[in-house]
Structures are given as structure tokens and as C-alpha cells.
Design an enzyme around this catalytic site. Structure first.
Site, PDB file in Angstrom:
ATOM      1  N   LYS A 117       1.618  -1.058   0.121  1.00 47.92           N
ATOM      2  CA  LYS A 117      -0.260   0.022  -0.030  1.00 47.92           C
ATOM      3  C   LYS A 117       0.833   1.557   0.332  1.00 47.92           C
ATOM      4  O   LYS A 117       0.621   1.859  -0.879  1.00 47.92           O
ATOM      5  CB  LYS A 117      -0.777   0.257   1.255  1.00 47.92           C
ATOM      6  CG  LYS A 117      -2.461  -1.353   1.299  1.00 47.92           C
ATOM      7  CD  LYS A 117      -3.113  -0.761   0.033  1.00 47.92           C
ATOM      8  CE  LYS A 117      -4.114  -1.769  -0.091  1.00 47.92           C
ATOM      9  NZ  LYS A 117      -4.020  -3.620  -0.041  1.00 47.92           N
ATOM     10  N   LYS A 200      -2.961 -11.622  -8.815  1.00 47.52           N
ATOM     11  CA  LYS A 200      -4.233 -12.121  -8.573  1.00 47.52           C
ATOM     12  C   LYS A 200      -5.327 -10.919  -9.088  1.00 47.52           C
ATOM     13  O   LYS A 200      -4.966  -9.746  -9.209  1.00 47.52           O
ATOM     14  CB  LYS A 200      -4.204 -11.775  -6.844  1.00 47.52           C
ATOM     15  CG  LYS A 200      -4.935 -11.392  -6.395  1.00 47.52           C
ATOM     16  CD  LYS A 200      -4.697 -10.871  -4.740  1.00 47.52           C
ATOM     17  CE  LYS A 200      -5.236  -9.962  -4.495  1.00 47.52           C
ATOM     18  NZ  LYS A 200      -5.544  -9.252  -3.643  1.00 47.52           N
ATOM     19  N   LYS A 203     -10.115  -5.949  -6.587  1.00 49.82           N
ATOM     20  CA  LYS A 203     -11.256  -4.979  -7.245  1.00 49.82           C
ATOM     21  C   LYS A 203      -9.966  -3.886  -7.172  1.00 49.82           C
ATOM     22  O   LYS A 203      -9.836  -2.816  -8.285  1.00 49.82           O
ATOM     23  CB  LYS A 203     -11.367  -4.029  -5.183  1.00 49.82           C
ATOM     24  CG  LYS A 203     -12.817  -5.419  -4.570  1.00 49.82           C
ATOM     25  CD  LYS A 203     -12.784  -4.710  -3.648  1.00 49.82           C
ATOM     26  CE  LYS A 203     -13.167  -5.975  -3.194  1.00 49.82           C
ATOM     27  NZ  LYS A 203     -13.592  -6.570  -1.077  1.00 49.82           N
TER      28      LYS A 203
HETATM   29  P1  TYM Z   1     -10.719  -7.933   1.104  1.00 44.83           P
HETATM   30  O1  TYM Z   1     -11.907  -7.196   0.854  1.00 44.83           O
HETATM   31  O2  TYM Z   1      -9.724  -7.625   0.759  1.00 44.83           O
HETATM   32  O3  TYM Z   1     -11.573  -9.826   1.117  1.00 44.83           O
HETATM   33  C1  TYM Z   1     -12.023 -10.298   0.919  1.00 44.83           C
HETATM   34  C2  TYM Z   1     -11.222 -11.629   1.223  1.00 44.83           C
HETATM   35  O4  TYM Z   1     -11.320 -11.997   0.267  1.00 44.83           O
HETATM   36  C3  TYM Z   1     -10.314 -13.195  -0.597  1.00 44.83           C
HETATM   37  N1  TYM Z   1      -9.792 -12.313  -1.703  1.00 44.83           N
HETATM   38  C4  TYM Z   1      -8.977 -13.761  -2.800  1.00 44.83           C
HETATM   39  N2  TYM Z   1      -8.951 -14.536  -2.644  1.00 44.83           N
HETATM   40  C5  TYM Z   1      -8.240 -15.497  -3.593  1.00 44.83           C
HETATM   41  N3  TYM Z   1      -8.232 -15.643  -3.943  1.00 44.83           N
HETATM   42  C6  TYM Z   1      -7.844 -13.407  -4.387  1.00 44.83           C
HETATM   43  N4  TYM Z   1      -8.187 -13.109  -5.566  1.00 44.83           N
HETATM   44  C7  TYM Z   1      -8.440 -12.774  -3.440  1.00 44.83           C
HETATM   45  N5  TYM Z   1      -8.942 -11.405  -3.472  1.00 44.83           N
HETATM   46  C8  TYM Z   1      -9.050 -11.130  -2.323  1.00 44.83           C
HETATM   47  C9  TYM Z   1      -9.342 -12.244   0.523  1.00 44.83           C
HETATM   48  O5  TYM Z   1      -8.439 -13.171   1.650  1.00 44.83           O
HETATM   49  C10 TYM Z   1     -10.482 -12.265   1.639  1.00 44.83           C
HETATM   50  O6  TYM Z   1     -10.633 -13.137   2.426  1.00 44.83           O
HETATM   51  N6  TYM Z   1      -8.511  -7.977   5.379  1.00 44.83           N
HETATM   52  C11 TYM Z   1      -9.985  -8.481   5.089  1.00 44.83           C
HETATM   53  C12 TYM Z   1     -11.096  -7.665   5.089  1.00 44.83           C
HETATM   54  C13 TYM Z   1     -10.893  -8.476   6.681  1.00 44.83           C
HETATM   55  C14 TYM Z   1     -10.599  -9.506   7.810  1.00 44.83           C
HETATM   56  C15 TYM Z   1     -11.230  -8.932   9.121  1.00 44.83           C
HETATM   57  C16 TYM Z   1     -10.722 -10.825   7.140  1.00 44.83           C
HETATM   58  C17 TYM Z   1     -11.666  -7.400   7.810  1.00 44.83           C
HETATM   59  N7  TYM Z   1     -11.476  -7.947   9.077  1.00 44.83           N
HETATM   60  C18 TYM Z   1     -10.915 -10.082   9.761  1.00 44.83           C
HETATM   61  C19 TYM Z   1     -11.389 -12.299   7.989  1.00 44.83           C
HETATM   62  C20 TYM Z   1     -10.929 -11.257   9.469  1.00 44.83           C
HETATM   63  C21 TYM Z   1      -9.300  -8.254   2.718  1.00 44.83           C
HETATM   64  O7  TYM Z   1      -9.352  -6.873   2.880  1.00 44.83           O
HETATM   65  O8  TYM Z   1     -10.405  -8.603   2.367  1.00 44.83           O
END
Ligand code: TYM
Length: 336
Positions: A117, A200, A203
């Protein structure tokens, strides 16, 4: 007779920084749905976390509501799992503060997602970004969850959650927190690739990289037909370059095994026509996404229902969180 067997506690969330794409679905949401019958589940929309990168969103509530709709459209049942908005659970923030007291600058600065980031957006290196892993640990530990369904990119955050939990237990000499694990049904954590040949699906990885569950068929077809390929294999059974491997990975998640085998075989015999493969992948992708898109559309206008789900989730989540925060305050030594 009441069931006294204690079910495992599960917790996870998705940030409302865009619609849910195939990576979110296969990395996380599909497992949320599979886990809701056998576990005590807490699934939230991470609308605090979204401010680390999107501090002034146009419509924060609207974005969060959209993720909630997509949770339900994918099969999450509010009567089975506790579904809520992160911002409806301020107890998380109190735990975040306590965990921050024992989180060190050096370890936070070494986190890969933080370094990424900083590189991507050097003008917005805020403290929330630095302490992203402590907020995430607070989300999980507030419910004392042991399993956290996430994709591969969250593995390091889970490691940090365990570090913070263990450190808290040691410092205050009480086993308050279990040590949670990233979870994917006994399999390795997964990473769904994007369509632009990069690693990957995400979004924020640029237009054309991600396929969203609520995307219309025309747009899906267009994105897939434009996906990066090469000039084709020149030797029998040669290793696939990354962008081709990515297309096969996407095919494996939405197409039948026979289809994958058919194109794999053509590739190995140097007879593959990428146009044909992409057409097939596009049709399978449309068939996969279309039921979700229709369900998302149907739920979108049902404001009363969505409000009820949020209220019910908030109440259940706060009940669980209050217990933990009381224990934490007691262990640290605050007035009861
Ligand atoms: P975020 O919003 O970036 O993504 C949500 C979930 O989707 C998974 N993910 C993927 N898995 C496989 N391939 C991909 N290309 C891919 N892109 C996204 C992420 O691994 C995630 O599981 N930090 C987290 C949100 C969060 C969270 C938490 C998760 C906040 N607090 C507590 C678990 C527990 C995040 O940014 O997810």
C-alpha cells in the site's frame, strides 16, 4: 434436550471497496456459506477497514449494504450465521486499542500488505493502514474465533493475529484468546488470478482484471475475450506461461472437469485455439454468475428486510463481543 456440544467459532469479513469478485467468492464467501451449518459464524462487512484506503467514500452505507446483499445472495442465512456491519460493533475498537498498545512499529512495518500500500499510494500512509492487522485481529478475537475463512493474501494477517493473541495471553497471564487459523476446508488457501496476466484478481487492480458476481453477461464476455494470451505453445506439453495458466485456473473453478481436460489436451498437443477456449470460458462464467446477479438484483430493493438482517446481526454480534470485552477489561485491571 439442549445441545451442549460447543461449536467452533468462525469469523471473517470483506471490505466494501467494490463489488464481490470471483476471488472474494472462491477465497472466502463460498466457505462462509459452507461453514454456517456446522459452526457458530460471525460474518461482517469490514466498513472500518475500508477507510484505510478509501477515507472519503461517496456512499459508505450504500457500499456496505451492497456487500451484505451479496452475502445473502450467495447463500448466507441470517438465521444461521450472524451477519453484521463492522461499524455496528464498537467493542471491536476498544479491543483494537488494547491490542495496539502491544503491537510494535517494526512488526507492523514489515507486513507485506502495508509495504504494498505504501508503494501504491505514498501520499496516504496513514496510521490506520499501519495498524490494519491489529484491527483485523480485534475483529477475530472479539468473538474468540478459531477458524477464519480467507484467501491466500490474508495468511500473514492471520499469523499476526496469533502473535497478538499469544502476546496478550502472556502479558496478562490469562488464556483469554485462542489462536485462530486461516481456513479453507483442509486445503491450501487459494489465490484466484486476474484476467490481465498479473497475479491476483482484485478490486483495485485495474479495469478488466476482475469478474464480479453481479456483472452482466455482455461485460463478462468482453472481459474474457480481451484477457491476455500468447502466440500459442510450440512444443508438446510445454509449461504454460502465467497468463495461460491463469485462464486454466479460472476454467477449473467455473467449468466442468471434462472441459478443462479437453482444452488442456489441445494445449499439450499444440492445437489449442485461445479464441475457442475463451468463448467456452466466457459462457461457463456467465452461467456461473447469472443466478447470483439475478438474486442480487432481487434483494437490492428489499430495504426493510436488509435493515432487519443488520439489526439482528448487530444484536447477536454485540452479545458475543460484550462478553469478551468485559473479560479483557477485567484481565487488564480496569474497574468492573
Ligand atoms: P478483502 O476485502 O480484500 O477480501 C475479502 C476476502 O476475499 C479474499 N480474496 C481472494 N481470495 C482468493 N483469490 C483472490 N484473488 C482474492 N482476492 C480477495 C481475501 O483473502 C479475503 O478473505 N483484510 C480483509 C478483510 C478483513 C477480515 C477481517 C478478514 C477485515 N477484518 C477479519 C478476516 C477476518 C480484506 O481486506 O479482505
Amino acid at each position: 434436550m439442549t445441545d451442549t456440544t460447543k461449536r467452533e467459532i468462525v469469523c471473517s469479513g470483506i471490505r466494501p471497496t467494490g463489488n464481490i469478485h470471483l476471488g472474494n467468492y472462491f477465497g472466502a464467501l463460498r466457505n462462509f456459506v459452507r461453514m454456517q451449518d456446522e459452526h457458530d459464524c460471525f460474518f461482517f462487512v469490514a466498513d472500518y477497514h475500508s477507510l484505510t484506503t478509501h477515507p472519503t467514500p461517496d456512499d459508505l452505507y450504500g457500499n456496505a449494504r451492497q456487500i451484505l446483499i451479496q452475502y445473502i445472495a450467495c447463500g448466507l442465512d441470517p438465521d444461521k450465521a450472524t451477519i453484521y456491519l463492522q461499524s455496528d460493533l464498537p467493542e471491536t475498537i476498544e479491543l483494537y486499542l488494547f491490542l495496539n498498545m502491544n503491537a510494535y512499529l517494526g512488526e507492523l512495518e514489515r507486513v507485506t500488505s502495508f509495504k504494498d500500500k505504501v508503494r501504491q499510494n505514498p501520499n496516504n500512509v496513514n496510521a490506520g493502514l499501519l495498524t490494519y492487522p491489529t484491527l483485523m485481529a480485534a475483529d477475530i478475537l472479539i468473538h474468540k474465533a478459531t477458524k477464519v475463512p480467507v484467501g491466500k493474501d490474508q495468511e500473514q494477517h492471520l499469523e499476526m493475529t496469533r502473535t497478538f493473541a499469544q502476546r496478550f495471553n502472556n502479558m496478562y497471564k490469562h488464556e483469554v484468546f485462542p489462536l485462530p487459523q486461516a481456513y479453507n476446508f483442509g486445503h491450501d488457501l487459494i489465490k484466484i488470478p486476474g484476467l490481465d496476466g498479473s497475479g491476483k484478481m482484485g478490486k483495485s487492480e485495474g479495469e478488466g482484471n476482475a469478474i464480479f458476481l453481479n456483472e452482466d453477461p455482455k461485460s463478462i464476455r468482453k472481459k474474457i475475450m480481451r484477457a491476455k494470451t500468447d502466440s500459442g505453445p510450440t512444443e508438446m506439453s510445454q509449461t504454460k506461461p502465467v497468463e495461460i495458466e491463469n485462464l486454466f485456473t479460472l476454467m477449473k473453478v467455473v467449468s466442468s472437469p471434462d472441459t478443462v481436460e479437453y482444452f488442456d489436451d489441445l494445449y499439450n498437443r499444440c492445437q489449442i485455439r485461445y479464441g475457442d477456449m475463451k468463448k467456452q470460458l466466457a459462457e461457463d462464467m456467465v452461467n456461473f454468475c447469472e443466478p447470483f446477479r439475478l438474486k442480487i438484483e432481487e434483494l437490492s430493493s428489499n430495504e426493510d428486510y436488509l435493515r432487519r438482517v443488520m439489526d439482528q446481526g448487530k444484536e447477536k454480534a454485540r452479545e458475543s463481543a460484550r462478553k469478551t470485552i468485559e473479560e479483557v477489561r477485567h484481565v487488564i485491571g480496569y474497574r468492573n
